[in-house]
Design a protein around this motif. Structure first.
Motif, PDB file in Angstrom:
ATOM      1  N   VAL A  44      14.899  -6.325   2.470  1.00  0.00           N
ATOM      2  CA  VAL A  44      13.995  -7.068   1.594  1.00  0.00           C
ATOM      3  C   VAL A  44      12.561  -6.629   1.867  1.00  0.00           C
ATOM      4  O   VAL A  44      12.176  -6.458   3.023  1.00  0.00           O
ATOM      5  CB  VAL A  44      14.105  -8.588   1.855  1.00  0.00           C
ATOM      6  CG1 VAL A  44      13.156  -9.353   0.939  1.00  0.00           C
ATOM      7  CG2 VAL A  44      15.534  -9.065   1.674  1.00  0.00           C
ATOM      8  N   HIS A  49       3.048  -5.856   4.363  1.00  0.00           N
ATOM      9  CA  HIS A  49       1.933  -5.922   5.311  1.00  0.00           C
ATOM     10  C   HIS A  49       2.365  -5.761   6.771  1.00  0.00           C
ATOM     11  O   HIS A  49       1.542  -5.943   7.668  1.00  0.00           O
ATOM     12  CB  HIS A  49       1.135  -7.218   5.116  1.00  0.00           C
ATOM     13  CG  HIS A  49       0.126  -7.102   4.021  1.00  0.00           C
ATOM     14  ND1 HIS A  49       0.478  -6.750   2.739  1.00  0.00           N
ATOM     15  CD2 HIS A  49      -1.220  -7.255   4.004  1.00  0.00           C
ATOM     16  CE1 HIS A  49      -0.619  -6.715   1.998  1.00  0.00           C
ATOM     17  NE2 HIS A  49      -1.656  -7.002   2.742  1.00  0.00           N
ATOM     18  N   SER A  50       3.623  -5.451   7.007  1.00  0.00           N
ATOM     19  CA  SER A  50       4.040  -5.164   8.388  1.00  0.00           C
ATOM     20  C   SER A  50       3.759  -3.697   8.683  1.00  0.00           C
ATOM     21  O   SER A  50       3.882  -2.842   7.807  1.00  0.00           O
ATOM     22  CB  SER A  50       5.531  -5.435   8.571  1.00  0.00           C
ATOM     23  OG  SER A  50       5.776  -6.813   8.420  1.00  0.00           O
ATOM     24  N   THR A 112       3.818 -12.516   1.595  1.00  0.00           N
ATOM     25  CA  THR A 112       4.729 -13.501   1.026  1.00  0.00           C
ATOM     26  C   THR A 112       5.041 -14.525   2.113  1.00  0.00           C
ATOM     27  O   THR A 112       4.984 -14.208   3.310  1.00  0.00           O
ATOM     28  CB  THR A 112       6.058 -12.847   0.593  1.00  0.00           C
ATOM     29  OG1 THR A 112       6.651 -12.217   1.749  1.00  0.00           O
ATOM     30  CG2 THR A 112       5.854 -11.807  -0.499  1.00  0.00           C
ATOM     31  N   THR A 119       8.515 -12.494  10.469  1.00  0.00           N
ATOM     32  CA  THR A 119       7.996 -11.710  11.599  1.00  0.00           C
ATOM     33  C   THR A 119       7.213 -12.561  12.601  1.00  0.00           C
ATOM     34  O   THR A 119       6.606 -12.032  13.523  1.00  0.00           O
ATOM     35  CB  THR A 119       7.042 -10.599  11.104  1.00  0.00           C
ATOM     36  OG1 THR A 119       5.972 -11.211  10.381  1.00  0.00           O
ATOM     37  CG2 THR A 119       7.756  -9.588  10.226  1.00  0.00           C
TER      38      THR A 119
HETATM   39  C1  LIG Z   1      -4.552  -6.965   7.070  1.00  0.00           C
HETATM   40  C2  LIG Z   1      -3.455  -7.686   7.826  1.00  0.00           C
HETATM   41  C3  LIG Z   1      -3.742  -8.874   8.473  1.00  0.00           C
HETATM   42  C4  LIG Z   1      -2.735  -9.540   9.185  1.00  0.00           C
HETATM   43  N1  LIG Z   1      -3.041 -10.695   9.826  1.00  0.00           N
HETATM   44  C5  LIG Z   1      -2.102 -11.319  10.582  1.00  0.00           C
HETATM   45  C6  LIG Z   1      -2.400 -12.510  11.320  1.00  0.00           C
HETATM   46  O1  LIG Z   1      -3.502 -13.040  11.259  1.00  0.00           O
HETATM   47  N2  LIG Z   1      -1.415 -13.046  12.093  1.00  0.00           N
HETATM   48  C7  LIG Z   1      -0.191 -12.477  12.200  1.00  0.00           C
HETATM   49  O2  LIG Z   1       0.645 -12.981  12.946  1.00  0.00           O
HETATM   50  N3  LIG Z   1       0.146 -11.383  11.467  1.00  0.00           N
HETATM   51  C8  LIG Z   1      -0.783 -10.809  10.676  1.00  0.00           C
HETATM   52  N4  LIG Z   1      -0.443  -9.686   9.950  1.00  0.00           N
HETATM   53  C9  LIG Z   1       0.963  -9.241   9.942  1.00  0.00           C
HETATM   54  C10 LIG Z   1       1.713  -9.853   8.744  1.00  0.00           C
HETATM   55  O3  LIG Z   1       1.473 -11.233   8.626  1.00  0.00           O
HETATM   56  C11 LIG Z   1       3.231  -9.660   8.935  1.00  0.00           C
HETATM   57  O4  LIG Z   1       3.537  -8.324   9.165  1.00  0.00           O
HETATM   58  C12 LIG Z   1       4.042 -10.212   7.744  1.00  0.00           C
HETATM   59  O5  LIG Z   1       5.400 -10.032   8.019  1.00  0.00           O
HETATM   60  C13 LIG Z   1       3.747  -9.530   6.441  1.00  0.00           C
HETATM   61  O6  LIG Z   1       4.357 -10.226   5.379  1.00  0.00           O
HETATM   62  P1  LIG Z   1       4.879  -9.429   4.093  1.00  0.00           P
HETATM   63  O7  LIG Z   1       5.114 -10.408   2.997  1.00  0.00           O
HETATM   64  O8  LIG Z   1       3.982  -8.307   3.823  1.00  0.00           O
HETATM   65  O9  LIG Z   1       6.287  -8.955   4.636  1.00  0.00           O
HETATM   66  P2  LIG Z   1       6.907  -7.425   4.824  1.00  0.00           P
HETATM   67  O10 LIG Z   1       6.007  -6.730   5.736  1.00  0.00           O
HETATM   68  O11 LIG Z   1       7.063  -6.871   3.444  1.00  0.00           O
HETATM   69  O12 LIG Z   1       8.259  -7.787   5.465  1.00  0.00           O
HETATM   70  C14 LIG Z   1       8.311  -8.293   6.771  1.00  0.00           C
HETATM   71  C15 LIG Z   1       9.747  -8.636   7.153  1.00  0.00           C
HETATM   72  O13 LIG Z   1      10.163  -9.789   6.435  1.00  0.00           O
HETATM   73  C16 LIG Z   1      11.418  -9.540   5.818  1.00  0.00           C
HETATM   74  N5  LIG Z   1      11.483 -10.366   4.627  1.00  0.00           N
HETATM   75  C17 LIG Z   1      10.518 -10.582   3.708  1.00  0.00           C
HETATM   76  N6  LIG Z   1      10.967 -11.442   2.779  1.00  0.00           N
HETATM   77  C18 LIG Z   1      12.232 -11.758   3.111  1.00  0.00           C
HETATM   78  C19 LIG Z   1      13.225 -12.593   2.540  1.00  0.00           C
HETATM   79  N7  LIG Z   1      12.985 -13.269   1.410  1.00  0.00           N
HETATM   80  N8  LIG Z   1      14.418 -12.677   3.144  1.00  0.00           N
HETATM   81  C20 LIG Z   1      14.682 -11.995   4.279  1.00  0.00           C
HETATM   82  N9  LIG Z   1      13.767 -11.194   4.861  1.00  0.00           N
HETATM   83  C21 LIG Z   1      12.572 -11.081   4.289  1.00  0.00           C
HETATM   84  C22 LIG Z   1      11.406  -8.044   5.553  1.00  0.00           C
HETATM   85  O14 LIG Z   1      12.706  -7.530   5.399  1.00  0.00           O
HETATM   86  C23 LIG Z   1      10.773  -7.552   6.832  1.00  0.00           C
HETATM   87  O15 LIG Z   1      11.736  -7.499   7.843  1.00  0.00           O
HETATM   88  C24 LIG Z   1      -1.413  -9.005   9.226  1.00  0.00           C
HETATM   89  C25 LIG Z   1      -1.135  -7.809   8.557  1.00  0.00           C
HETATM   90  C26 LIG Z   1      -2.145  -7.153   7.855  1.00  0.00           C
HETATM   91  C27 LIG Z   1      -1.827  -5.876   7.137  1.00  0.00           C
END
Ligand SMILES: Cc1cc2nc3c(=O)[nH]c(=O)nc-3n(C[C@H](O)[C@H](O)[C@H](O)COP(=O)(O)OP(=O)(O)OC[C@H]3O[C@@H](n4cnc5c(N)ncnc54)[C@H](O)[C@@H]3O)c2cc1C
Length: 434
Positions: A44, A49-50, A112, A119
């Motif tokens: 998924v 943003h990971s 999201t 994470t």
């Molecule tokens: C600019 C920036 C700032 C950030 N700031 C912070 C912060 O302040 N604190 C912090 O802790 N982190 C922070 N992060 C990290 C970020 O919050 C995590 O990496 C988060 O997982 C990103 O969410 P995403 O929606 O982009 O998920 P993705 O990176 O797209 O996915 C992350 C994981 O979630 C899984 N996943 C997503 N949706 C589902 C679903 N519906 N069912 C099952 N699995 C799913 C995916 O398979 C994957 O394993 C930051 C990252 C960036 C780039």
């Protein structure tokens, strides 16, 4: 073959065999069925943003951003049921309209909800926890296509394993959140000395609801952000729109991008530039809705590694990191961020049964992060560091099993709900084993 998928940081890409976008639970079940029929894995994607290759797959890439919105409200218990792909920047104002808020947030809102929870995304506050700790129920589509609701009372083991579940147990389609009444924060930001901050770091963390520190390597300057709850009408007003634009849009993003581009060509100027950056971010004081204070815009691309260490280790870790910067003179224009979060009970949460300090190092995306990340990882390894699941690290199942007391229980749940390993990829195999 479909188009290439890339994460926000640009350090991970993949060529999925099939990209599927869904806007209903039936759509998710269909995608899982397709993956099963083709005999390929499914991962998924949230908003990418990971920084770790959690999403990468050559099988089915399932986009859940079509599953969005607040589906149900229990006003008496301050609980909401939310579609998994809802981005935080839509969830926060929707909660505000209901008089509710999440108790704590990270520093951006582009993720999201399901990605942030999966994470272990966190903010800061010694008396508060990460976002996953606010999750009180989950609904998943499992590998066999069945729908499973879990909570502390219903399928409790799946619930404990699947909150911070790395997308390895099933597709989360809905989450139930325990909210708090909407609240305002009084923000005070100021530049301070590294030695002064280190000497008072535990008092600082204990005496404010949220403390966030940004230390510029090669300088003695730390930008300290103190955020405390205030009642309606208390504290100063919000930042004027022009000041927000100047600080966030112009200084923190456009000018900063220019400076970083220059430094990627002239790295020797990094220490001097960091002195200027640290001073450019001057003192500010304002009050606003919690989510407007927690989250800001981050447009300058970087890659990041972040580790949780036991709270007492924060001073040794920062002292060792500073000594490494002095020795190596490694050009790193981005600040080192330090936060604190209280213990929780989520099996794969970095804060599982441990009060933590979080230390994060960042490198501009056009500069090589490898020496920084290797040195940082060696330092935190000596302090039982647990890596943020979404940020660059090299730990695998063997070491993670030592760091997480309930690791074997997570694997047992995974064996039960995904025996054929539909929801895996190389990185997940490295983390959790085959
Ligand atoms: C600019 C920036 C700032 C950030 N700031 C912070 C912060 O302040 N604190 C912090 O802790 N982190 C922070 N992060 C990290 C970020 O919050 C995590 O990496 C988060 O997982 C990103 O969410 P995403 O929606 O982009 O998920 P993705 O990176 O797209 O996915 C992350 C994981 O979630 C899984 N996943 C997503 N949706 C589902 C679903 N519906 N069912 C099952 N699995 C799913 C995916 O398979 C994957 O394993 C930051 C990252 C960036 C780039």
């Amino acid at each position: 073959m479909s188009a290439t998928w890339r994460n926000w940081g640009g350090n991970v890409s993949a060529r999925p065999g099939l990209v599927t976008e869904v806007s209903s639970i039936e759509g998710v079940r269909g995608a899982v069925r397709t993956a099963r029929e083709r005999g390929v894995p499914l991962r998924v994607a949230g908003s990418g943003h990971s920084f770790t290759p959690l999403v990468a797959t050559d099988g089915v890439l399932l986009r859940v951003d079509g599953l969005r919105g607040v589906l149900d409200v229990d006003r008496e218990r301050a609980r909401v049921r939310v579609a998994a792909g809802t981005p935080l920047h839509e969830l926060n104002p929707a909660l505000q309209a209901l008089g509710l808020a999440l108790p704590n947030l990270g520093d951006i809102d582009r993720q999201t909800l399901s990605g942030a929870v999966a994470t272990g995304t966190h903010g800061t506050g010694v008396r508060l926890q990460g976002i996953a700790a606010a999750v009180c129920g989950l609904t998943l589509v499992l590998a066999d296509g069945s729908l499973l609701r879990c909570s502390a009372e219903e399928e409790p083991e799946v619930f404990q394993a699947a909150r911070v579940g790395l997308g390895a147990l099933g597709v989360v389609v809905e989450l139930e959140l325990q909210c708090v009444p909407a609240f305002r924060l009084h923000a005070r930001e100021s530049g301070e000395s590294f030695a002064g901050v280190l000497a008072s770091i535990h008092d600082l963390a204990d005496s404010h609801d949220h403390v966030d520190m940004h230390w510029f390597p090669h300088t003695d300057r730390v930008l300290v952000k103190r955020n405390d709850r205030v009642g309606p009408g208390e504290g100063p007003g919000p930042l004027p729109a022009w000041r927000r634009r100047l600080d966030d849009d112009l200084l923190a993003n456009r000018v900063y991008e220019g400076v970083n581009r220059l430094l990627s060509r002239v790295p020797a100027a990094t220490a001097r530039a960091n002195q200027l950056s640290a001073r450019a971010l001057g003192a500010r004081e304002f009050a606003d809705d919690s989510w407007r204070v927690f989250c800001s815009s981050r447009e300058v691309r970087f890659v990041e590694s972040e580790y949780a260490v036991p709270r007492r280790a924060v001073v040794p870790v920062l002292t060792e990191l500073r000594a490494w910067f002095e020795r190596s003179r490694e050009p790193v224009p981005f600040p080192v961020e330090v936060r604190f979060v209280g213990a929780d009970d989520v099996w794969l949460s970095t804060a599982y049964e441990r009060d933590n300090a979080y230390v994060a190092v960042h490198q501009y995306h056009r500069m090589d992060p490898s020496r920084l990340f290797a040195a940082f990882e060696a330092i935190v390894a000596e302090h039982a560091g647990r890596p943020h699941w979404g940020k660059v690290h090299t730990l695998g199942a063997e070491r993670l099993g030592e760091l997480y007391p309930r690791f074997a229980d997570v694997l047992a749940v995974r064996d039960r709900v995904d025996p054929d390993r539909r929801f895996t990829n190389d990185h997940v195999r490295h983390l959790l084993g085959d």
